[in-house]
Design a protein around this motif. Structure first.
Motif, mmCIF file in Angstrom:
data_model
loop_
_atom_site.group_PDB
_atom_site.id
_atom_site.type_symbol
_atom_site.label_atom_id
_atom_site.label_comp_id
_atom_site.label_asym_id
_atom_site.label_seq_id
_atom_site.Cartn_x
_atom_site.Cartn_y
_atom_site.Cartn_z
ATOM 1 N N LYS A 8 0.842 -1.199 0.000
ATOM 2 C CA LYS A 8 0.000 0.000 0.000
ATOM 3 C C LYS A 8 0.875 1.246 0.000
ATOM 4 C CE LYS A 8 -2.641 -1.463 3.537
ATOM 5 N NZ LYS A 8 -3.808 -1.570 4.445
ATOM 6 N N ILE A 9 0.447 2.234 -0.781
ATOM 7 C CA ILE A 9 1.193 3.482 -0.862
ATOM 8 C C ILE A 9 0.212 4.641 -0.765
ATOM 9 C CG2 ILE A 9 1.096 3.548 -3.411
ATOM 10 C CD1 ILE A 9 4.053 4.591 -3.257
ATOM 11 N N ILE A 18 -0.471 14.432 -11.656
ATOM 12 C CA ILE A 18 0.597 13.619 -11.051
ATOM 13 C C ILE A 18 -0.017 12.440 -10.300
ATOM 14 C CG2 ILE A 18 2.359 13.623 -9.230
ATOM 15 C CD1 ILE A 18 3.242 16.308 -10.260
ATOM 16 N N LEU A 19 -1.084 12.712 -9.562
ATOM 17 C CA LEU A 19 -1.743 11.622 -8.818
ATOM 18 C C LEU A 19 -2.223 10.529 -9.756
ATOM 19 C CD1 LEU A 19 -3.887 13.522 -6.153
ATOM 20 C CD2 LEU A 19 -1.737 12.290 -5.796
ATOM 21 N N SER A 20 -2.853 10.919 -10.861
ATOM 22 C CA SER A 20 -3.414 9.873 -11.724
ATOM 23 C C SER A 20 -2.321 9.102 -12.443
ATOM 24 C CB SER A 20 -4.444 10.451 -12.696
ATOM 25 O OG SER A 20 -3.867 11.448 -13.481
ATOM 26 N N LEU A 26 1.716 2.710 -10.546
ATOM 27 C CA LEU A 26 1.923 1.884 -9.354
ATOM 28 C C LEU A 26 0.889 0.764 -9.253
ATOM 29 C CD1 LEU A 26 2.927 4.778 -6.980
ATOM 30 C CD2 LEU A 26 4.429 2.935 -7.758
ATOM 31 N N GLU A 27 -0.342 1.046 -9.677
ATOM 32 C CA GLU A 27 -1.353 -0.013 -9.650
ATOM 33 C C GLU A 27 -0.995 -1.130 -10.628
ATOM 34 O OE1 GLU A 27 -4.961 2.198 -10.253
ATOM 35 O OE2 GLU A 27 -5.098 2.712 -8.106
ATOM 36 N N ASP A 110 11.020 10.883 -13.946
ATOM 37 C CA ASP A 110 10.450 9.901 -14.860
ATOM 38 C C ASP A 110 10.021 8.687 -14.052
ATOM 39 O OD1 ASP A 110 12.579 7.984 -14.706
ATOM 40 O OD2 ASP A 110 13.718 9.180 -16.136
ATOM 41 N N LEU A 111 9.249 7.831 -14.676
ATOM 42 C CA LEU A 111 8.620 6.751 -13.926
ATOM 43 C C LEU A 111 9.626 5.723 -13.440
ATOM 44 C CD1 LEU A 111 5.518 6.768 -16.178
ATOM 45 C CD2 LEU A 111 5.688 7.633 -13.851
ATOM 46 N N ASP A 112 10.735 5.582 -14.181
ATOM 47 C CA ASP A 112 11.790 4.676 -13.705
ATOM 48 C C ASP A 112 12.369 5.177 -12.399
ATOM 49 O OD1 ASP A 112 11.453 3.075 -15.881
ATOM 50 O OD2 ASP A 112 13.070 3.987 -17.045
#
Length: 125
Positions: A8-9, A18-20, A26-27, A110-112
């Motif tokens: 859980k995060i 940014i949230l979406s 992460l999901e 970035d996502l990495d």
């Protein structure tokens, strides 16, 4: 680790984009993501979830990320949850240290980088 364990995060950021994006990424990786656009009653918000890690924006309403993180770090129940501080501010390292966060991530990231930072902080925890 058993398969029933859900990672859980909690993400605190007032930027819905940014949230979406973060939640989507992460999901995909199996996280249960909880997002908040303000840090009011932060201890209650975090205690209801009890996440493995928290992402904290510097400019989160109303008190800001530093105060919000300090509230968590002063809570016996919540102080051991690692906080990743994120901000576009050039002084991010100082801000993160002042807040008591375990680590930080400069915006834009970035996502990495996001994944790597979360994994590193979890290994240390």
């Amino acid at each position: 680790m058993d398969n029933n364990y859900v990672k859980k995060i909690v993400i605190f950021d007032d930027d819905e984009d940014i949230l979406s994006i973060c939640a989507y990424i992460l999901e995909e990786q199996g996280w249960e993501v909880h997002t908040f656009t303000d840090c009011n009653n932060i201890a209650e918000k975090v205690s209801t979830v009890m996440p493995s890690v928290i992402l904290m924006d510097n400019w989160i309403p109303d008190t800001g990320g530093i105060v919000a993180t300090q509230i968590l770090k002063n809570s016996v129940e919540l102080k051991n949850i690692p906080v990743v501080y994120f901000s576009a501010n050039s002084d991010i390292q100082l801000l993160a240290d002042h807040a008591g966060a375990e680590t930080y991530l400069a915006k834009p990231f970035d996502l990495d980088e996001l994944e790597r930072t979360i994994n590193e902080v979890l290994q240390k925890a």
